[in-house]
Scaffold this motif. Structure first.
Motif, PDB file in Angstrom:
ATOM      1  N   GLU A  37     -25.869  -5.743 -33.195  1.00 25.47           N
ATOM      2  CA  GLU A  37     -27.151  -5.078 -33.431  1.00 25.47           C
ATOM      3  C   GLU A  37     -27.404  -3.942 -32.446  1.00 25.47           C
ATOM      4  O   GLU A  37     -28.542  -3.508 -32.277  1.00 25.47           O
ATOM      5  CB  GLU A  37     -28.314  -6.081 -33.384  1.00 25.47           C
ATOM      6  CG  GLU A  37     -28.208  -7.265 -34.310  1.00 25.47           C
ATOM      7  CD  GLU A  37     -28.258  -6.866 -35.765  1.00 25.47           C
ATOM      8  OE1 GLU A  37     -27.854  -7.685 -36.605  1.00 25.47           O
ATOM      9  OE2 GLU A  37     -28.708  -5.735 -36.055  1.00 25.47           O
ATOM     10  N   GLN A  39     -27.686  -0.225 -31.068  1.00 23.22           N
ATOM     11  CA  GLN A  39     -28.143   0.969 -31.768  1.00 23.22           C
ATOM     12  C   GLN A  39     -27.045   2.020 -31.819  1.00 23.22           C
ATOM     13  O   GLN A  39     -26.086   1.990 -31.048  1.00 23.22           O
ATOM     14  CB  GLN A  39     -29.375   1.543 -31.060  1.00 23.22           C
ATOM     15  CG  GLN A  39     -30.593   0.628 -31.101  1.00 23.22           C
ATOM     16  CD  GLN A  39     -31.802   1.260 -30.442  1.00 23.22           C
ATOM     17  OE1 GLN A  39     -31.714   2.362 -29.911  1.00 23.22           O
ATOM     18  NE2 GLN A  39     -32.931   0.570 -30.484  1.00 23.22           N
ATOM     19  N   HIS A  40     -27.216   2.947 -32.761  1.00 28.38           N
ATOM     20  CA  HIS A  40     -26.267   4.048 -32.894  1.00 28.38           C
ATOM     21  C   HIS A  40     -26.217   4.837 -31.582  1.00 28.38           C
ATOM     22  O   HIS A  40     -27.237   5.184 -31.001  1.00 28.38           O
ATOM     23  CB  HIS A  40     -26.691   4.963 -34.049  1.00 28.38           C
ATOM     24  CG  HIS A  40     -25.850   6.208 -34.154  1.00 28.38           C
ATOM     25  ND1 HIS A  40     -24.585   6.201 -34.672  1.00 28.38           N
ATOM     26  CD2 HIS A  40     -26.114   7.500 -33.788  1.00 28.38           C
ATOM     27  CE1 HIS A  40     -24.086   7.426 -34.649  1.00 28.38           C
ATOM     28  NE2 HIS A  40     -25.007   8.231 -34.119  1.00 28.38           N
ATOM     29  N   GLY A  71     -14.698  -1.000 -41.692  1.00 24.47           N
ATOM     30  CA  GLY A  71     -15.772  -0.013 -41.777  1.00 24.47           C
ATOM     31  C   GLY A  71     -15.764   0.922 -40.582  1.00 24.47           C
ATOM     32  O   GLY A  71     -14.966   0.806 -39.635  1.00 24.47           O
ATOM     33  N   ASP A  72     -16.718   1.836 -40.579  1.00 28.24           N
ATOM     34  CA  ASP A  72     -16.788   2.832 -39.502  1.00 28.24           C
ATOM     35  C   ASP A  72     -17.885   2.429 -38.514  1.00 28.24           C
ATOM     36  O   ASP A  72     -18.899   3.096 -38.357  1.00 28.24           O
ATOM     37  CB  ASP A  72     -17.062   4.216 -40.102  1.00 28.24           C
ATOM     38  CG  ASP A  72     -18.303   4.230 -40.979  1.00 28.24           C
ATOM     39  OD1 ASP A  72     -18.797   5.334 -41.265  1.00 28.24           O
ATOM     40  OD2 ASP A  72     -18.775   3.133 -41.362  1.00 28.24           O
ATOM     41  N   TYR A  73     -17.660   1.292 -37.830  1.00 27.89           N
ATOM     42  CA  TYR A  73     -18.671   0.817 -36.861  1.00 27.89           C
ATOM     43  C   TYR A  73     -18.649   1.631 -35.576  1.00 27.89           C
ATOM     44  O   TYR A  73     -19.663   1.695 -34.873  1.00 27.89           O
ATOM     45  CB  TYR A  73     -18.415  -0.651 -36.547  1.00 27.89           C
ATOM     46  CG  TYR A  73     -18.616  -1.577 -37.713  1.00 27.89           C
ATOM     47  CD1 TYR A  73     -17.542  -2.245 -38.295  1.00 27.89           C
ATOM     48  CD2 TYR A  73     -19.874  -1.753 -38.263  1.00 27.89           C
ATOM     49  CE1 TYR A  73     -17.720  -3.101 -39.375  1.00 27.89           C
ATOM     50  CE2 TYR A  73     -20.057  -2.597 -39.352  1.00 27.89           C
ATOM     51  CZ  TYR A  73     -18.982  -3.276 -39.898  1.00 27.89           C
ATOM     52  OH  TYR A  73     -19.176  -4.113 -40.954  1.00 27.89           O
ATOM     53  N   GLU A  75     -17.135   5.242 -33.250  1.00 30.21           N
ATOM     54  CA  GLU A  75     -16.682   6.622 -33.309  1.00 30.21           C
ATOM     55  C   GLU A  75     -16.392   7.084 -31.889  1.00 30.21           C
ATOM     56  O   GLU A  75     -16.926   6.540 -30.923  1.00 30.21           O
ATOM     57  CB  GLU A  75     -17.737   7.502 -33.979  1.00 30.21           C
ATOM     58  CG  GLU A  75     -17.278   8.918 -34.280  1.00 30.21           C
ATOM     59  CD  GLU A  75     -16.085   8.934 -35.190  1.00 30.21           C
ATOM     60  OE1 GLU A  75     -14.966   9.102 -34.653  1.00 30.21           O
ATOM     61  OE2 GLU A  75     -16.239   8.737 -36.412  1.00 30.21           O
ATOM     62  N   VAL A  85     -21.111   3.308 -30.475  1.00 30.76           N
ATOM     63  CA  VAL A  85     -21.452   2.606 -31.715  1.00 30.76           C
ATOM     64  C   VAL A  85     -21.903   3.643 -32.743  1.00 30.76           C
ATOM     65  O   VAL A  85     -22.778   4.453 -32.474  1.00 30.76           O
ATOM     66  CB  VAL A  85     -22.540   1.549 -31.475  1.00 30.76           C
ATOM     67  CG1 VAL A  85     -22.952   0.912 -32.788  1.00 30.76           C
ATOM     68  CG2 VAL A  85     -22.044   0.479 -30.504  1.00 30.76           C
ATOM     69  N   ASN A  86     -21.313   3.538 -33.947  1.00 30.00           N
ATOM     70  CA  ASN A  86     -21.626   4.508 -34.987  1.00 30.00           C
ATOM     71  C   ASN A  86     -22.577   3.957 -36.045  1.00 30.00           C
ATOM     72  O   ASN A  86     -23.328   4.694 -36.653  1.00 30.00           O
ATOM     73  CB  ASN A  86     -20.334   4.967 -35.668  1.00 30.00           C
ATOM     74  CG  ASN A  86     -20.578   6.090 -36.661  1.00 30.00           C
ATOM     75  OD1 ASN A  86     -21.279   7.042 -36.347  1.00 30.00           O
ATOM     76  ND2 ASN A  86     -20.021   5.972 -37.845  1.00 30.00           N
ATOM     77  N   SER A  87     -22.524   2.624 -36.304  1.00 26.43           N
ATOM     78  CA  SER A  87     -23.411   2.034 -37.299  1.00 26.43           C
ATOM     79  C   SER A  87     -23.736   0.597 -36.887  1.00 26.43           C
ATOM     80  O   SER A  87     -23.072   0.014 -36.023  1.00 26.43           O
ATOM     81  CB  SER A  87     -22.759   2.056 -38.692  1.00 26.43           C
ATOM     82  OG  SER A  87     -21.564   1.307 -38.678  1.00 26.43           O
ATOM     83  N   ARG A  88     -24.750   0.047 -37.539  1.00 24.80           N
ATOM     84  CA  ARG A  88     -25.228  -1.299 -37.200  1.00 24.80           C
ATOM     85  C   ARG A  88     -24.128  -2.329 -37.406  1.00 24.80           C
ATOM     86  O   ARG A  88     -23.407  -2.297 -38.383  1.00 24.80           O
ATOM     87  CB  ARG A  88     -26.423  -1.647 -38.085  1.00 24.80           C
ATOM     88  CG  ARG A  88     -26.920  -3.080 -37.931  1.00 24.80           C
ATOM     89  CD  ARG A  88     -28.082  -3.342 -38.868  1.00 24.80           C
ATOM     90  NE  ARG A  88     -28.480  -4.745 -38.828  1.00 24.80           N
ATOM     91  CZ  ARG A  88     -27.960  -5.691 -39.583  1.00 24.80           C
ATOM     92  NH1 ARG A  88     -27.012  -5.375 -40.459  1.00 24.80           N
ATOM     93  NH2 ARG A  88     -28.350  -6.948 -39.495  1.00 24.80           N
ATOM     94  N   ILE A  89     -24.025  -3.269 -36.458  1.00 27.63           N
ATOM     95  CA  ILE A  89     -23.024  -4.339 -36.508  1.00 27.63           C
ATOM     96  C   ILE A  89     -23.746  -5.671 -36.539  1.00 27.63           C
ATOM     97  O   ILE A  89     -24.514  -5.989 -35.626  1.00 27.63           O
ATOM     98  CB  ILE A  89     -22.069  -4.281 -35.302  1.00 27.63           C
ATOM     99  CG1 ILE A  89     -21.406  -2.901 -35.188  1.00 27.63           C
ATOM    100  CG2 ILE A  89     -21.008  -5.369 -35.407  1.00 27.63           C
ATOM    101  CD1 ILE A  89     -20.565  -2.733 -33.954  1.00 27.63           C
TER     102      ILE A  89
END
Length: 792
Positions: A37, A39-40, A71-73, A75, A85-89
């Motif tokens: 959870e 953040q980006h 997925g693209d979690y 970057e 962190v690129n997206s919510r985990i």
């Protein structure tokens, strides 16, 4: 001195850092961790620095990162080499109940090409509250006889988190009858239960409403609640009891339906119906668990009822209820934990792409037909895949282009006329124990060139058509086949009119090959049409074939007998007395038909004295039946003779003969009128000698017939394997008149129109004999007809 020591410490630390970096680069893997959870943009690690890469080299060396199917979690900022962190985990969504949760990344740089592995551990946070499967749980407990200290299992709450975040403690709202059983650290797998503190009294409190709260061990704590509804029952004093509260068993995945997992046994100290026990799943067992297993209500046997898949569920937690059959049934509970053991159950996968079909039949060897890739989700020997083609003998082969990548290429010369298309099956087989394999099919059609001419099933067709057919009647259908396809197999038909103009008699439909008679055919004018039908395909260049068609016109009874002559010129005058059997005259008639339709018979239809005259059945001779004396003289008699053929239906004509009987002193005159049907009366000509000719012809034909029969039998024996003639509409019929056979006579002109050779036939007498034997049919169309022609 202090500066020197400081410099030594700095160098020592630098050496340790370089040694750690070299060890990390040698191992080829970095390890980071980040809470779920996040953040980006949350910082994860300095990838470029930890890998020993210069930030300025990231873009020129085409630095890129690839996630292995997750997925693209994450970057990487190529400007500073920082992993973020690129997206919510969501750890629970990503890894479920697995204790270890990590995302594997591959970092690739070019010039020179290097691959680094990065593992990011996802740490659990307490973001899920304890959750009960239902908002209310109902228990039924007998009053009085239920002793204090009795345990009543409950379905506990579940927490999607891990570790201490999922460590649950339970608290029951204070009451005087029940308390929740507290579990120690080594009893975490023990089912949740409440304990009765003192006997219940239904008359005092029939229903107890309790609130059970579950609290996890996270910071901050999260809670979940469930309402407990306790129904107090009268009667039964002993519930069924299992010998264990928890059963643990192991089961291989993919176990067959009906496999016995475990046999449970509960005992009840009661007697009679209260001792009989029925086993069932608890209401808290998920429905998809019940689809995988079934329980025998009488024996307590748990068996496999569906597919056991380790990849889907590796542990099944089943709560079992044993209920007696008393008036107020009591139940006991236990827990069955089924651990599923993994097997090599992932079959290889085959993907076929870039299919280039159809393949020309003149394709060069090595022509690429399709690209094929194979893969296996297993690892090690279970993931090593070998590929092959089936069935054997295909004109194709697999060429390896890269690891697990192949090209399907032409290996032999193709021939579409021999095989139109090939069903190619690619088989991929792994090296596991036992080995698993899969296949994927591919249809490879072969394109055509126009190298086959249209052909007919046989070189000649013989067709029998009844005369007097309606104009435009369909008499036969010719059909040519062409093994080519598309326009190369589109066949059109036309008549070859070079030898004879046939357009007024026959036409052929250019597409269907149907033959039509354009005008009624007359057997008396035309017996045979022989012509060629040509077939041409639509290829470039087009190819042709032809067939000969013989159309025989079959006679019908469409001509009535025609009376042509009588022995005397006009009237017949006889001088009495006359002896019995005296011939007065002879009627001669002809029929334009042939065969049985032209065989005539004569009958005396009407006369002034029926006992005096008679007519020959086949000769037409009129004679007296008894002696006539002078007392019967000076009288005139009219005789009506009926001439009929043997057709179906028969046609007839009549002739009238006037006979005058005079005494010797009177002159003899005879007046005879022989009208034919539809014609005026004409004088008849004496043809007494025709009987002699007819008898000679009959004898000659009979002798010829015997010879023909002998030749026919001999030829028949030699031609058993030859194809029978094919007959179209209006099949010729056999002529039969007796148990032995029949013959018929026709004196007429016969014409034959042949498309190959031949001229119009001269005047002839046709003798036809047909034995009274049922015609044998081969394919419903064969007919044997024997003919002999005697020139007039």
């Amino acid at each position: 001195m202090v500066a020197w020591k400081t410099d030594c410490v700095t160098r020592r630390l630098l050496q340790l850092v370089l040694l750690h970096t070299a060890w990390e680069m040698g191992s080829g893997q970095l390890h980071y961790s980040v809470p779920e959870e996040s953040q980006h943009g949350t910082f994860v690690g300095r990838v470029a620095q930890d890998l020993g890469l210069e930030v300025g080299e990231l873009v020129p060396r085409m630095f890129r990162m690839v996630s292995k199917g997750r997925g693209d979690y994450f970057e990487v900022n190529v400007q500073n080499g920082i992993l973020f962190v690129n997206s919510r985990i969501d750890r629970e969504e990503l890894c479920g109940r697995n204790a270890d949760c990590a995302i594997h990344l591959e970092v690739i740089v070019d010039k020179p090409l290097r691959v680094f592995h990065v593992e990011v551990e996802i740490r659990d946070i307490n973001d899920n509250a304890p959750l009960f499967s239902a908002s209310e749980q109902i228990l039924s407990i007998a009053e009085v006889i239920t002793a204090p200290g009795t345990r009543f299992p409950l379905e506990g709450a579940s927490d999607a988190d891990m570790g201490t975040n999922a460590l649950l403690t339970y608290k029951l709202r204070p009451n005087e009858y029940f308390v929740v059983e507290q579990q120690t650290a080594d009893q975490r797998n023990k089912p949740l239960a409440i304990i009765l503190k003192k006997p219940l009294d239904r008359e005092e409190t029939p229903v107890h409403h309790l609130l059970l709260t579950a609290t996890d061990g996270g910071k901050p704590e999260l809670t979940g609640t469930v309402q407990l509804l306790i129904n107090v029952l009268d009667a039964n004093d002993n519930p069924p009891v299992f010998n264990q509260s928890v059963y643990k068993v192991s089961l291989l995945e993919n176990a067959a339906n009906g496999t016995l997992v475990i046999k449970l046994s509960a005992t009840d100290l009661d007697a009679g119906m209260n001792k009989e026990i029925s086993y069932s799943f608890s209401n808290h067992v998920p429905l998809h668990f019940q689809n995988v297993f079934r329980i025998n209500s009488n024996t307590g046997e748990i068996q496999v009822n569906g597919r056991v898949d380790f990849e889907a569920v590796n542990v099944f937690d089943l709560h079992i209820v044993a209920e007696d059959k008393g008036t107020l049934p009591l139940s006991g509970h236990c827990q069955v934990v089924i651990e599923v053991l993994d097997m090599n159950d992932n079959v290889p996968e085959v993907a076929i792409s870039s299919v280039s079909v159809p393949v020309p039949e003149d394709a060069l060897l090595g022509t690429v037909v399709a690209l094929i890739s194979v893969s296996d989700r297993d690892s090690g020997a279970n993931g090593q895949v070998s590929s092959s083609l089936w069935p054997p003998g295909l004109p194709f082969k697999l060429m390896s282009t890269f690891k697990n990548y192949y090209s399907l290429v032409v290996a032999e010369t193709l021939d579409r006329e021999r095989v139109e298309e090939y069903g190619v099956i690619v088989i991929a087989k792994d090296q596991g124990e036992p080995s698993l394999s899969t296949s994927s099919s591919l249809v490879v059609p072969i394109s055509d060139v126009n190298d086959n001419a249209p052909t007919f099933a046989q070189p000649t067709y013989t067709v029998f058509v009844k005369e007097n057919n309606p104009p435009g009647a369909h008499i036969f259908t010719v059909s040519a086949s062409d093994p080519d396809v598309a326009e190369n197999s589109l066949v059109s038909y036309w008549l070859d009119e070079k030898p004879w103009p046939l357009s007024s008699y026959i036409s052929v439909h250019s597409e269907s090959g149907k033959l039509y008679a354009l005008q009624p055919l007359d057997y008396e004018e035309l017996k045979l049409l022989e012509f060629q039908v040509n077939a041409k395909d639509a290829g470039l260049p087009s190819l042709c074939g032809n067939v000969t068609v013989q159309v025989f016109v079959v006679d019908e009874n469409d001509n009535a007998p025609a009376v042509s002559a009588l022995a005397d010129d006009a009237a017949t005058i006889l001088v009495v007395p006359l002896a019995a059997g005296h011939m007065v005259g002879k009627i001669h008639a002809l029929d334009a038909d042939s065969g049985y339709n032209a065989w005539l018979r004569y009958e005396l239809h009407e006369a002034t004295s029926s006992s005096l005259w008679r007519v020959g059945l086949h000769s037409g001779e009129i004679s007296t039946t008894r002696t006539v004396d002078e007392a019967e003289g000076s009288s005139s008699q009219r005789l009506l003779v009926l001439v009929k053929d043997h057709g179906k239906p028969p046609l007839s004509a009549t002739a009238t003969l006037s006979v005058s009987l005079v005494t010797s002193s009177q002159a003899l005159k005879t007046d005879a009128r022989l009208p034919r049907t539809g014609d005026s009366s004409k004088p008849l000509v004496d043809n007494a000698n025709i009987n002699i000719y007819l008898i000679i012809a009959i004898c000659s034909v009979s002798s010829l017939f015997v010879l023909v029969i002998i030749l026919y039998v001999a030829l028949r024996c030699q031609c058993q394997d030859k194809k029978a003639m094919v007959y179209g509409p209006g099949t010729a019929t056999l002529v039969c008149a007796s148990e032995v056979g029949s013959w018929s006579y026709s004196n007429r002109h016969s014409h034959i129109l042949a498309g190959v050779s031949g001229e119009a036939g001269a005047k002839s007498d046709l003798m036809v004999f047909s034995p009274n034997v049922p015609a044998s049919a081969e394919n419903g169309k064969q007919l044997d007809l024997l003919c002999a022609t005697v020139s007039n």
